[in-house]
Design a protein around this motif. Structure first.
Motif, PDB file in Angstrom:
ATOM      1  N   PHE A 186      -1.239 -12.842   4.591  1.00  0.00           N
ATOM      2  CA  PHE A 186      -1.049 -14.276   4.465  1.00  0.00           C
ATOM      3  C   PHE A 186      -2.058 -15.078   5.270  1.00  0.00           C
TER       4      PHE A 186
ATOM      5  N   SER B  90      -3.372  -0.921   0.697  1.00  0.00           N
ATOM      6  CA  SER B  90      -2.112  -0.872   1.436  1.00  0.00           C
ATOM      7  C   SER B  90      -0.931  -1.356   0.609  1.00  0.00           C
ATOM      8  N   LEU B  91      -1.198  -1.872  -0.585  1.00  0.00           N
ATOM      9  CA  LEU B  91      -0.148  -2.447  -1.438  1.00  0.00           C
ATOM     10  C   LEU B  91       0.640  -3.512  -0.681  1.00  0.00           C
ATOM     11  N   GLU B  92      -0.085  -4.350   0.032  1.00  0.00           N
ATOM     12  CA  GLU B  92       0.560  -5.354   0.875  1.00  0.00           C
ATOM     13  C   GLU B  92      -0.140  -6.693   0.709  1.00  0.00           C
ATOM     14  N   GLN B  93       0.640  -7.769   0.805  1.00  0.00           N
ATOM     15  CA  GLN B  93       0.061  -9.111   0.812  1.00  0.00           C
ATOM     16  C   GLN B  93      -0.229  -9.531   2.248  1.00  0.00           C
TER      17      GLN B  93
ATOM     18  N   PHE C 135      -3.669  -9.926  -1.926  1.00  0.00           N
ATOM     19  CA  PHE C 135      -3.084  -8.591  -2.090  1.00  0.00           C
ATOM     20  C   PHE C 135      -4.157  -7.535  -1.887  1.00  0.00           C
TER      21      PHE C 135
END
Lengths: 115, 113
Positions: free
Chosen positions: A106, A101-104, A97
């Motif tokens: 992968f 960007s507040l994004e995961q 995380f």
């Protein structure tokens, strides 16, 4: 940017042995990483949330003593499958995380086959 | 607990057609929604991320929309190509500081040449 690697990409082990999978964020620091499992033709199921410097939070039904998670640094989390059995054979995917960007993001996944 | 549903489970279209994939979620208190592509035996490729304040995002032939009030998102693919064949996953980010993702079961798309 925001690249996550996993190692190994695939592994075959014998029943009863342990396997360690590494998840690394290559160009950012991640206080939180996630581990997912995906069975054939199924979607991703969250196994646990890994927090740097503290114990992982496991989802209901996931055995914490079997799936050991260690998040010792801001760029590395490891998942160890202990005493693996054939039913543990699956595709394991991690994500990191990124707070900016507040994004995961992968990783490419690890295919585990237990014989 | 958030639940994400994707319809249809599988879709087969001839090359060149425009198509829409649907995603619905039960808890509208999401802060982001993301669409991924997964090829057989491979990891996830992020396609589009829609923040909660946005209504849509576009990238090339892809357009994703988000309607939080109705709990729905759609992924529109224009002029489909055989290379678009893959499984498309919708995932909703939960808020309240957990930043967890809940995935749908995916739509398996086959584009026939």
């Amino acid at each position: 940017g925001a690249v996550v690697s996993q190692h190994p990409s695939w592994v075959i082990c014998k029943s009863g042995t342990s396997v360690k999978i590494e998840c690394r964020s290559l160009d950012f620091q991640a206080t939180t990483m996630f581990w997912y499992r995906q069975f054939p033709k199924q979607s991703l199921m969250l196994m646990a949330t890994s927090n740097e410097g503290s114990k992982a939070t496991y989802e209901q039904g996931v055995e914490k003593d079997k799936f050991l998670i260690n998040h010792a640094s801001l760029t590395l989390s490891t998942l160890t499958v202990t005493s693996a059995h054939p039913e543990d054979s699956s595709f394991y995917i991690c994500s990191a995380f990124q707070g900016a960007s507040l994004e995961q993001y992968f990783g490419p996944g690890t295919r585990l086959t237990v014989t | 607990k958030q639940e994400v549903t994707q319809i249809p489970a599988a879709l087969s279209v001839p090359e060149g057609e425009n198509l829409v994939l649907n995603c619905s979620f039960t808890d509208s208190a999401i802060y982001n929604l993301q669409w991924f592509r997964q090829d057989p035996g491979k990891g996830l490729t992020s396609l589009l991320l829609i923040q909660s304040s946005q209504r849509e995002q576009t990238s090339g032939r892809l357009n994703a929309s988000l309607d939080k009030s109705s709990g729905r998102s759609t992924l529109y693919i224009a002029a489909s190509q055989p290379g678009d064949s893959a499984t498309y996953l919708c995932a909703a980010y939960s808020g309240a500081g957990s930043y967890q993702l809940t995935f749908g079961k995916g739509t398996k798309l086959s584009v026939i040449p």
